[in-house]
Design a protein around this motif. Structure first.
Motif, mmCIF file in Angstrom:
data_model
loop_
_atom_site.group_PDB
_atom_site.id
_atom_site.type_symbol
_atom_site.label_atom_id
_atom_site.label_comp_id
_atom_site.label_asym_id
_atom_site.label_seq_id
_atom_site.Cartn_x
_atom_site.Cartn_y
_atom_site.Cartn_z
ATOM 1 N N GLU A 37 2.834 2.810 -0.777
ATOM 2 C CA GLU A 37 4.228 2.486 -0.934
ATOM 3 C C GLU A 37 5.191 3.482 -0.195
ATOM 4 O O GLU A 37 4.831 5.154 -1.013
ATOM 5 C CB GLU A 37 4.736 2.091 -2.187
ATOM 6 N N ILE A 71 -5.787 1.478 6.799
ATOM 7 C CA ILE A 71 -4.270 1.250 6.821
ATOM 8 C C ILE A 71 -4.049 2.517 8.233
ATOM 9 O O ILE A 71 -4.539 3.547 7.666
ATOM 10 C CB ILE A 71 -3.163 1.701 6.185
ATOM 11 N N ARG A 110 5.589 -2.274 0.808
ATOM 12 C CA ARG A 110 4.414 -1.518 0.597
ATOM 13 C C ARG A 110 3.411 -2.236 1.911
ATOM 14 O O ARG A 110 3.824 -2.830 2.531
ATOM 15 C CB ARG A 110 4.564 -2.761 -0.444
ATOM 16 N N ILE A 111 2.769 -1.506 2.484
ATOM 17 C CA ILE A 111 2.102 -1.357 3.480
ATOM 18 C C ILE A 111 0.560 -1.986 2.739
ATOM 19 O O ILE A 111 0.145 -1.019 2.458
ATOM 20 C CB ILE A 111 1.623 0.130 3.898
ATOM 21 N N HIS A 112 -0.007 -3.021 3.070
ATOM 22 C CA HIS A 112 -1.160 -3.601 2.449
ATOM 23 C C HIS A 112 -2.443 -2.899 3.258
ATOM 24 O O HIS A 112 -2.017 -2.482 4.541
ATOM 25 C CB HIS A 112 -0.745 -5.106 2.815
ATOM 26 N N ALA A 113 -2.946 -3.018 2.299
ATOM 27 C CA ALA A 113 -4.816 -2.941 3.429
ATOM 28 C C ALA A 113 -4.646 -3.332 4.982
ATOM 29 O O ALA A 113 -5.410 -2.658 5.656
ATOM 30 C CB ALA A 113 -5.814 -3.152 2.189
ATOM 31 N N ASP A 173 -5.102 -1.131 -3.396
ATOM 32 C CA ASP A 173 -5.194 -0.766 -2.350
ATOM 33 C C ASP A 173 -4.191 -0.631 -0.909
ATOM 34 O O ASP A 173 -4.044 -0.380 0.135
ATOM 35 C CB ASP A 173 -6.478 -1.269 -1.367
ATOM 36 N N TRP A 174 -2.540 -0.641 -1.679
ATOM 37 C CA TRP A 174 -1.806 -0.431 -0.835
ATOM 38 C C TRP A 174 -0.864 1.065 -0.673
ATOM 39 O O TRP A 174 -1.492 1.655 -1.515
ATOM 40 C CB TRP A 174 -0.318 -1.216 -0.539
ATOM 41 N N ALA A 215 -6.906 3.151 -1.859
ATOM 42 C CA ALA A 215 -5.803 2.910 -0.370
ATOM 43 C C ALA A 215 -6.984 3.070 0.139
ATOM 44 O O ALA A 215 -7.877 4.633 0.094
ATOM 45 C CB ALA A 215 -5.035 3.410 -0.555
ATOM 46 N N THR A 226 3.263 -5.908 5.891
ATOM 47 C CA THR A 226 4.378 -4.467 5.939
ATOM 48 C C THR A 226 5.457 -5.487 4.663
ATOM 49 O O THR A 226 6.087 -6.521 5.725
ATOM 50 C CB THR A 226 5.027 -3.183 6.082
#
Ligand code: SF4
Length: 321
Positions: A142, A2, A283-286, A139-140, A80, A290
Motif C-alpha cells: 500500500e 508486482i 493498494r497494489i495486489h500481487a 502479499d500487497w 509481497a 490496484t
C-alpha cells in the motif's frame, strides 16, 4: 510479482488524486463544522472552501496553490514480492513525484535549505520523505501519499507524568491558540497528537495521527478515544474558528497515537493537517491490480501491538548444562 512500473503508476495516481480530490471523510467533517458555525467570517471561509473543493474536482486542478510537502507512507505485506527490491520501490516513488509535479502540475516547493536549489520536481536530498511499515500474512503493497501543508502547524513539549491529562489539555490549548492567533495552520484542521515515545517518535506519531486517520476514527483504547472527543470539543471552544477568525471551528477531529516512553517523561507533539487535508492510498495486489481509496488504514492492530510473544522462563530452566 508486482512490477516496478505498477508501483510507479500507483504512486503517480495517488499523487494526482491527493492534490485534487478532498477526502470524503474530511469534506463531511467540514460540512458538519459549517452547519454548527455561527461566526460570519468563519461561515464565509468554510463555504468558500467547500466551493473550492468542488471546483478542484471538476476542473482536475489542485485544491490549494501550495503543494505543501508531498511525502509517502508505504506498508509492505510480509509476503509481497516486487521487482527491484526496496531500492527499486524508492526510485519509483521519487520518479512518480517528479512526474506528478510536472503533469498535475504541483508547485515545486522543495528546495535545498541553504542554497535554495530547486529541481522543479519536489525531489531532493531526503525528499520526498518515505516512512515504512509492514503487515503480516498479506502479499500487497500500500502506497499512501500525504501533501502536508501548514508549515508551522506543529509543536512539541516534554511533559512530566505528573502533568497528567490537565497538562495535555493545557499544551493542546496553548498550541491551538498560538497557531490561530498567528494564522499558522489554515484551520479547521485534523489535529494529531503524539504521546510518548522518544522525541523523534513522538513527532512521527503525532504527524501520522493527523494525516493517516480518517475523520471520525477513534483510538481503540476507550479512554484515549474519550480524550480525543474531549480535545476536539475543547479546541472548538476557544473562540477561534476557520483561519483564526472569531468562531467555533478550529478542529475537524482530534486523533491521538501513543508509544511507550521513558518512565520519567510524557513527551507530547501536536500537528495540524490543514484545510487541504490531502491524502490518498493505493493498494497494489500481487497480480498488479490496484485499488485507490482515501482512508490510509495505516494503524492496524499489528502496528499497535503492545508486547512480545516471548515469556520469561523460570530461572532454573534458563541455566545451561
Ligand atoms: S496550510 Fe494548507 S490550506 Fe493553507 S496554504 Fe498551506 S496547503 Fe494550503
Amino acid at each position: 510479482m508486482i512490477t516496478n512500473s505498477q508501483i510507479e503508476r500507483a504512486a503517480y495516481d495517488v499523487m494526482c488524486k491527493a492534490a485534487i480530490d478532498i477526502p470524503e471523510d474530511y469534506l463531511d467533517g467540514i460540512k458538519e463544522r459549517a452547519a454548527a458555525e455561527t461566526g460570519p467570517l468563519c461561515c464565509f471561509v468554510l463555504q468558500s472552501m467547500i466551493d473550492n473543493y468542488e471546483a478542484a474536482t471538476t476542473d482536475r486542478r489542485p485544491m490549494c496553490a501550495d503543494t505543501g510537502l508531498p511525502r509517502y507512507y508505504v506498508k509492505v505485506g510480509n509476503d509481497a514480492r516486487f521487482d527491484g527490491g526496496f531500492v527499486g520501490l524508492e526510485r519509483a516513488l521519487r520518479s512518480a513525484t517528479a512526474r506528478a509535479t510536472q503533469d498535475v502540475p504541483l508547485r515545486p516547493n522543495r528546495v535545498h535549505p541553504l542554497w535554495r536549489t530547486d529541481h522543479d520536481n519536489n525531489v531532493g536530498i531526503n525528499a520526498p520523505e518515505i516512512e515504512w511499515s509492514f503487515e503480516p500474512d498479506v502479499d500487497w503493497i500500500e502506497i499512501t501519499t500525504v501533501h502536508k501543508g501548514g508549515l508551522f502547524g506543529t509543536d512539541y513539549r516534554m511533559l512530566f507524568p505528573a502533568d497528567g491529562i490537565d497538562g495535555i489539555k493545557r499544551f493542546f490549548l496553548d498550541t491551538l491558540i498560538a497557531f490561530g492567533k498567528r494564522g499558522l495552520a489554515c484551520q479547521p484542521a485534523i489535529v494529531g497528537i503524539g504521546l510518548g515515545g522518544s522525541k523523534d517518535i513522538c513527532m512521527v506519531l503525532g504527524k501520522q495521527a493527523a494525516c493517516l486517520r480518517a475523520v471520525g476514527d477513534r483510538n481503540p483504547d476507550p479512554e484515549i478515544a474519550k480524550l480525543e472527543m474531549e480535545l476536539k470539543e475543547l479546541g472548538n471552544s476557544i473562540g477561534m474558528g476557520a483561519m483564526g477568525f472569531v468562531g467555533s471551528s478550529m478542529v475537524v477531529d482530534c486523533h491521538i497515537e501513543v508509544g511507550f516512553t521513558h518512565t520519567g517523561g510524557m513527551p507530547m507533539s501536536v500537528h495540524c493537517f490543514c484545510l487541504s487535508s490531502r491524502r490518498a492510498t493505493a493498494r497494489i495486489h500481487a497480480d498488479g491490480s490496484t485499488e485507490l481509496r482515501s482512508d490510509p488504514q495505516w494503524f492496524t492492530p499489528y502496528m499497535r501491538r503492545e508486547t512480545v510473544e516471548w515469556q520469561p522462563q523460570a530461572a532454573s530452566s534458563n541455566k545451561s548444562g
